[in-house]
Design a protein around this motif. Sequence first.
Motif, PDB file in Angstrom:
ATOM      1  N   MET A  50       0.837  -1.169   0.000  1.00 27.72           N
ATOM      2  CA  MET A  50       0.000   0.000   0.000  1.00 27.72           C
ATOM      3  C   MET A  50       0.882   1.231   0.000  1.00 27.72           C
ATOM      4  SD  MET A  50      -3.149  -0.387   2.566  1.00 27.72           S
ATOM      5  CE  MET A  50      -3.580  -1.984   3.074  1.00 27.72           C
ATOM      6  N   PHE A  63      -3.935   5.302   2.072  1.00 28.19           N
ATOM      7  CA  PHE A  63      -5.032   4.602   1.431  1.00 28.19           C
ATOM      8  C   PHE A  63      -4.496   3.696   0.322  1.00 28.19           C
ATOM      9  CE2 PHE A  63      -6.818   8.556   3.049  1.00 28.19           C
ATOM     10  CZ  PHE A  63      -7.858   8.057   3.832  1.00 28.19           C
ATOM     11  N   PRO A  64      -5.178   2.533   0.130  1.00 33.76           N
ATOM     12  CA  PRO A  64      -4.740   1.645  -0.952  1.00 33.76           C
ATOM     13  C   PRO A  64      -5.046   2.271  -2.320  1.00 33.76           C
ATOM     14  CG  PRO A  64      -6.530   0.655   0.331  1.00 33.76           C
ATOM     15  CD  PRO A  64      -6.240   1.982   0.916  1.00 33.76           C
ATOM     16  N   THR A  65      -4.261   1.881  -3.250  1.00 36.79           N
ATOM     17  CA  THR A  65      -4.474   2.362  -4.622  1.00 36.79           C
ATOM     18  C   THR A  65      -5.621   1.581  -5.237  1.00 36.79           C
ATOM     19  OG1 THR A  65      -2.983   0.758  -5.583  1.00 36.79           O
ATOM     20  CG2 THR A  65      -2.016   2.873  -4.877  1.00 36.79           C
ATOM     21  N   ASP A  66      -6.043   2.020  -6.421  1.00 39.57           N
ATOM     22  CA  ASP A  66      -7.119   1.309  -7.118  1.00 39.57           C
ATOM     23  C   ASP A  66      -6.706  -0.126  -7.439  1.00 39.57           C
ATOM     24  OD1 ASP A  66      -8.821   3.462  -7.028  1.00 39.57           O
ATOM     25  OD2 ASP A  66      -8.299   4.185  -9.048  1.00 39.57           O
ATOM     26  N   GLU A  81      -4.617  -1.964  -5.728  1.00 40.01           N
ATOM     27  CA  GLU A  81      -4.645  -2.715  -4.467  1.00 40.01           C
ATOM     28  C   GLU A  81      -6.094  -3.021  -4.057  1.00 40.01           C
ATOM     29  OE1 GLU A  81      -0.551  -1.112  -2.362  1.00 40.01           O
ATOM     30  OE2 GLU A  81      -2.362   0.119  -2.250  1.00 40.01           O
ATOM     31  N   PHE A  82      -7.012  -2.082  -4.304  1.00 34.52           N
ATOM     32  CA  PHE A  82      -8.427  -2.331  -4.025  1.00 34.52           C
ATOM     33  C   PHE A  82      -8.937  -3.472  -4.894  1.00 34.52           C
ATOM     34  CE2 PHE A  82      -9.357   1.902  -1.972  1.00 34.52           C
ATOM     35  CZ  PHE A  82      -9.961   1.377  -0.831  1.00 34.52           C
ATOM     36  N   ASP A  83      -8.555  -3.488  -6.179  1.00 39.03           N
ATOM     37  CA  ASP A  83      -8.987  -4.562  -7.080  1.00 39.03           C
ATOM     38  C   ASP A  83      -8.480  -5.916  -6.586  1.00 39.03           C
ATOM     39  OD1 ASP A  83     -10.466  -2.999  -8.752  1.00 39.03           O
ATOM     40  OD2 ASP A  83      -8.852  -2.717 -10.232  1.00 39.03           O
ATOM     41  N   MET A 105      -7.673  -6.755  -3.464  1.00 34.24           N
ATOM     42  CA  MET A 105      -8.399  -7.092  -2.225  1.00 34.24           C
ATOM     43  C   MET A 105      -9.814  -7.579  -2.550  1.00 34.24           C
ATOM     44  SD  MET A 105      -7.266  -4.341   0.717  1.00 34.24           S
ATOM     45  CE  MET A 105      -7.580  -2.869  -0.213  1.00 34.24           C
ATOM     46  N   ARG A 106     -10.467  -6.901  -3.515  1.00 32.81           N
ATOM     47  CA  ARG A 106     -11.813  -7.293  -3.912  1.00 32.81           C
ATOM     48  C   ARG A 106     -11.797  -8.693  -4.522  1.00 32.81           C
ATOM     49  NH1 ARG A 106     -14.407  -7.739  -8.335  1.00 32.81           N
ATOM     50  NH2 ARG A 106     -12.913  -6.627  -9.597  1.00 32.81           N
TER      51      ARG A 106
END
Length: 160
Positions: free
Chosen positions: A1, A5-8, A10-12, A14-15
């Motif tokens: 990270m 905040f996580p980047t997009d 990193e969000f993808d 995690m999702r």
Amino acid sequence: MSGQFPTDLEFDRMRQNLVGNANAWERKNARTRKIAAIAAIGAVALVGAGVAWVALASPELRENAVYCYSDADQSSKFSTVVRGEAEVPDGSLPVADAIELCEAAWRAGAVGQPAPPPPDGDFPVPPLQACVRLDGVTAVFPSDGSSTDEFCRDLGLRVK
């Protein structure tokens, strides 16, 4: 990270990880439910077969045997008496025959006799009543003199 905040990207990740774990968990639960359902159906089938097997005695036993009880109680000791051959066209055991068979068993001391035989050799025979057990076999009990319908009903049995 990066940063707070996580980047997009990193969000993808995690999702995808979260959705993948949820899907795996759902597949495992579905498999567990399917195995549980199959096991439950198998258990019900086994119990049903067992009940059917226990529910009725064999035709030979129902038609040719009588249980002679020592007391007016289904949990009392009993002797099974079998007649030689059927004497009626339908093969059923008539009430009179069932009672006669049990009278003979009582006289011989095979039923309800805790003491040694009397001097004349025959044990006393109480009044007897015939009923039908739930498995279809005729059962004969020492009677208290009540009507056959009432007597059998009080024991949870059918009238012969």
